[in-house]
Design a protein around this motif. Structure first.
Motif, PDB file in Angstrom:
ATOM      1  N   LEU A 168       0.829  -1.207   0.000  1.00 14.11           N
ATOM      2  CA  LEU A 168       0.000   0.000   0.000  1.00 14.11           C
ATOM      3  C   LEU A 168       0.866   1.260   0.000  1.00 14.11           C
ATOM      4  CD1 LEU A 168      -2.780  -1.100   2.525  1.00 14.11           C
ATOM      5  CD2 LEU A 168      -2.931  -1.020   0.023  1.00 14.11           C
ATOM      6  N   TYR A 169       1.983   1.201   0.719  1.00  9.89           N
ATOM      7  CA  TYR A 169       2.899   2.351   0.748  1.00  9.89           C
ATOM      8  C   TYR A 169       3.516   2.570  -0.631  1.00  9.89           C
ATOM      9  CZ  TYR A 169       6.497   5.539   2.467  1.00  9.89           C
ATOM     10  OH  TYR A 169       7.306   6.639   2.679  1.00  9.89           O
ATOM     11  N   LEU A 170       3.845   1.473  -1.313  1.00  6.26           N
ATOM     12  CA  LEU A 170       4.360   1.561  -2.686  1.00  6.26           C
ATOM     13  C   LEU A 170       3.368   2.280  -3.585  1.00  6.26           C
ATOM     14  CD1 LEU A 170       6.446   0.511  -4.914  1.00  6.26           C
ATOM     15  CD2 LEU A 170       4.873  -1.417  -5.162  1.00  6.26           C
ATOM     16  N   LEU A 171       2.099   1.889  -3.504  1.00  9.42           N
ATOM     17  CA  LEU A 171       1.068   2.513  -4.336  1.00  9.42           C
ATOM     18  C   LEU A 171       0.881   3.981  -3.973  1.00  9.42           C
ATOM     19  CD1 LEU A 171      -1.682  -0.267  -4.420  1.00  9.42           C
ATOM     20  CD2 LEU A 171      -0.040   0.310  -6.209  1.00  9.42           C
ATOM     21  N   ALA A 172       0.853   4.267  -2.674  1.00 10.58           N
ATOM     22  CA  ALA A 172       0.619   5.643  -2.221  1.00 10.58           C
ATOM     23  C   ALA A 172       1.725   6.579  -2.683  1.00 10.58           C
ATOM     24  CB  ALA A 172       0.496   5.681  -0.695  1.00 10.58           C
ATOM     25  N   THR A 173       2.978   6.157  -2.562  1.00  8.77           N
ATOM     26  CA  THR A 173       4.093   7.040  -2.889  1.00  8.77           C
ATOM     27  C   THR A 173       4.340   7.128  -4.391  1.00  8.77           C
ATOM     28  OG1 THR A 173       5.599   5.172  -2.458  1.00  8.77           O
ATOM     29  CG2 THR A 173       5.265   6.771  -0.683  1.00  8.77           C
ATOM     30  N   HIS A 174       3.985   6.089  -5.145  1.00  7.37           N
ATOM     31  CA  HIS A 174       4.169   6.160  -6.592  1.00  7.37           C
ATOM     32  C   HIS A 174       2.996   6.871  -7.269  1.00  7.37           C
ATOM     33  CE1 HIS A 174       7.459   3.386  -5.935  1.00  7.37           C
ATOM     34  NE2 HIS A 174       7.812   3.529  -7.195  1.00  7.37           N
ATOM     35  N   SER A 175       1.840   6.833  -6.641  1.00  4.03           N
ATOM     36  CA  SER A 175       0.711   7.584  -7.187  1.00  4.03           C
ATOM     37  C   SER A 175       0.959   9.074  -7.067  1.00  4.03           C
ATOM     38  CB  SER A 175      -0.580   7.205  -6.447  1.00  4.03           C
ATOM     39  OG  SER A 175      -0.881   5.836  -6.619  1.00  4.03           O
ATOM     40  N   ASP A 176       1.686   9.458  -6.007  1.00  2.00           N
ATOM     41  CA  ASP A 176       2.041  10.864  -5.796  1.00  2.00           C
ATOM     42  C   ASP A 176       3.482  10.904  -5.304  1.00  2.00           C
ATOM     43  OD1 ASP A 176       2.287  13.523  -5.283  1.00  2.00           O
ATOM     44  OD2 ASP A 176       0.710  13.628  -3.760  1.00  2.00           O
ATOM     45  N   PRO A 177       4.486  10.964  -6.232  1.00  2.00           N
ATOM     46  CA  PRO A 177       5.899  10.887  -5.853  1.00  2.00           C
ATOM     47  C   PRO A 177       6.369  11.982  -4.909  1.00  2.00           C
ATOM     48  CG  PRO A 177       5.602  10.624  -8.223  1.00  2.00           C
ATOM     49  CD  PRO A 177       4.293  11.086  -7.676  1.00  2.00           C
ATOM     50  N   VAL A 178       5.656  13.107  -4.836  1.00  2.00           N
ATOM     51  CA  VAL A 178       6.065  14.196  -3.940  1.00  2.00           C
ATOM     52  C   VAL A 178       5.133  14.302  -2.735  1.00  2.00           C
ATOM     53  CG1 VAL A 178       7.200  15.514  -5.754  1.00  2.00           C
ATOM     54  CG2 VAL A 178       4.764  15.862  -5.349  1.00  2.00           C
ATOM     55  N   ALA A 179       4.489  13.192  -2.406  1.00  2.00           N
ATOM     56  CA  ALA A 179       3.544  13.201  -1.291  1.00  2.00           C
ATOM     57  C   ALA A 179       4.251  13.527   0.018  1.00  2.00           C
ATOM     58  CB  ALA A 179       2.852  11.844  -1.185  1.00  2.00           C
ATOM     59  N   ASP A 180       3.564  14.287   0.878  1.00  2.00           N
ATOM     60  CA  ASP A 180       4.059  14.633   2.202  1.00  2.00           C
ATOM     61  C   ASP A 180       3.732  13.471   3.137  1.00  2.00           C
ATOM     62  OD1 ASP A 180       4.638  15.641   4.685  1.00  2.00           O
ATOM     63  OD2 ASP A 180       3.558  17.521   4.419  1.00  2.00           O
ATOM     64  N   LEU A 181       4.765  12.934   3.815  1.00  2.00           N
ATOM     65  CA  LEU A 181       4.542  11.777   4.685  1.00  2.00           C
ATOM     66  C   LEU A 181       3.553  12.080   5.808  1.00  2.00           C
ATOM     67  CD1 LEU A 181       8.088  10.158   5.077  1.00  2.00           C
ATOM     68  CD2 LEU A 181       6.186   9.433   3.633  1.00  2.00           C
TER      69      LEU A 181
END
Length: 241
Positions: A168-181
């Motif tokens: 799920l983390y892979l999907l979340a961060t690749h869907s938005d590469p500049v996402a704020d943790l």
């Protein structure tokens, strides 16, 4: 003045490339406007619905593609017909085996996918003239190799909950590469729960059970069975092991 020069520079870029969100992060980020023009003459955009086969395993390589939007599922099929999901690709990943003769894996649109397709001869000719492009593609290949090795650790050593959290983390961060943790993320699951189990080496029942646990913990919210919301990415990251 600088802004004017930038506008003039952008005006030389093909319309197809101006609208590409993946261009600067992908292989085309190292190309000059005139090189983009030359490449654009040979390329075309293609949109594929979920479930569409993009590449057949063991087929002759005739073109490559840059993923502009969506998720691509890479698979291999055993002799008895069983299928194994071996990887996922996102924008701006490069789809295809560079300088190869035959495709080693099959590729399928896991979600609605947009590709920028370029004939094999055209891209390999441009690479021969542009060391920076070859270097960029090599960097992408090495990044994918590093991610594959990290995924081997996930499959071999992590618990069921850690595997699902990592996915799920892979999907979340690749869907938005500049996402704020510290901020949240929202995305649609590109795989069925059966495919997730196949990818993670888990049974369908285990995948469903772990999704329920993460929901109960408040780490994720799931709506319409496929829409996932992560209120706090750091909490999800902490469960990845």
């Amino acid at each position: 003045m600088a802004a004017d020069r930038k506008d003039i520079h952008n005006s030389d870029v093909p319309v197809l490339c101006r609208s590409c969100e993946a261009r600067h992060r992908g292989m085309c980020g190292v190309l000059e406007p005139e090189q983009l023009v030359a490449l654009a003459k040979a390329t075309h955009k293609a949109r594929h619905e979920p479930g569409t086969e993009l590449i057949g395993e063991s087929t002759k390589i005739q073109s490559y593609a840059n993923v502009m939007r969506g998720v691509v599922k890479l698979t291999k099929v055993l002799e008895d017909g069983r299928q194994q999901v071996v990887g996922l690709q996102f924008a701006p990943d490069f789809l295809g085996r560079l300088f190869g003769y035959e495709n080693a894996v099959a590729a399928e649109a896991a979600s609605t996918v947009e590709l920028c397709v370029v004939p094999k001869r055209a891209l390999e000719g441009l690479i021969a003239e542009n060391p920076a492009l070859e270097h960029r593609l090599m960097q992408q290949t090495l990044r994918e190799l590093d991610e594959a090795r990290d995924w081997m650790v996930t499959l071999g050593r992590k618990s069921a909950q850690e595997k699902l959290a990592s996915f799920l983390y892979l999907l979340a961060t690749h869907s938005d590469p500049v996402a704020d943790l510290k901020a949240g993320a929202r995305f649609e699951l590109p795989l069925t729960r059966a495919d997730i189990g196949d990818f993670l080496g888990l049974t369908l029942e285990t995948v469903s059970r772990q999704i329920s646990k993460l929901r109960q913990l408040g780490v994720i919210e799931v709506t319409h069975n496929r829409q996932v919301e992560v209120p706090d990415l750091k909490r999800l990251q902490a469960l990845c092991g």
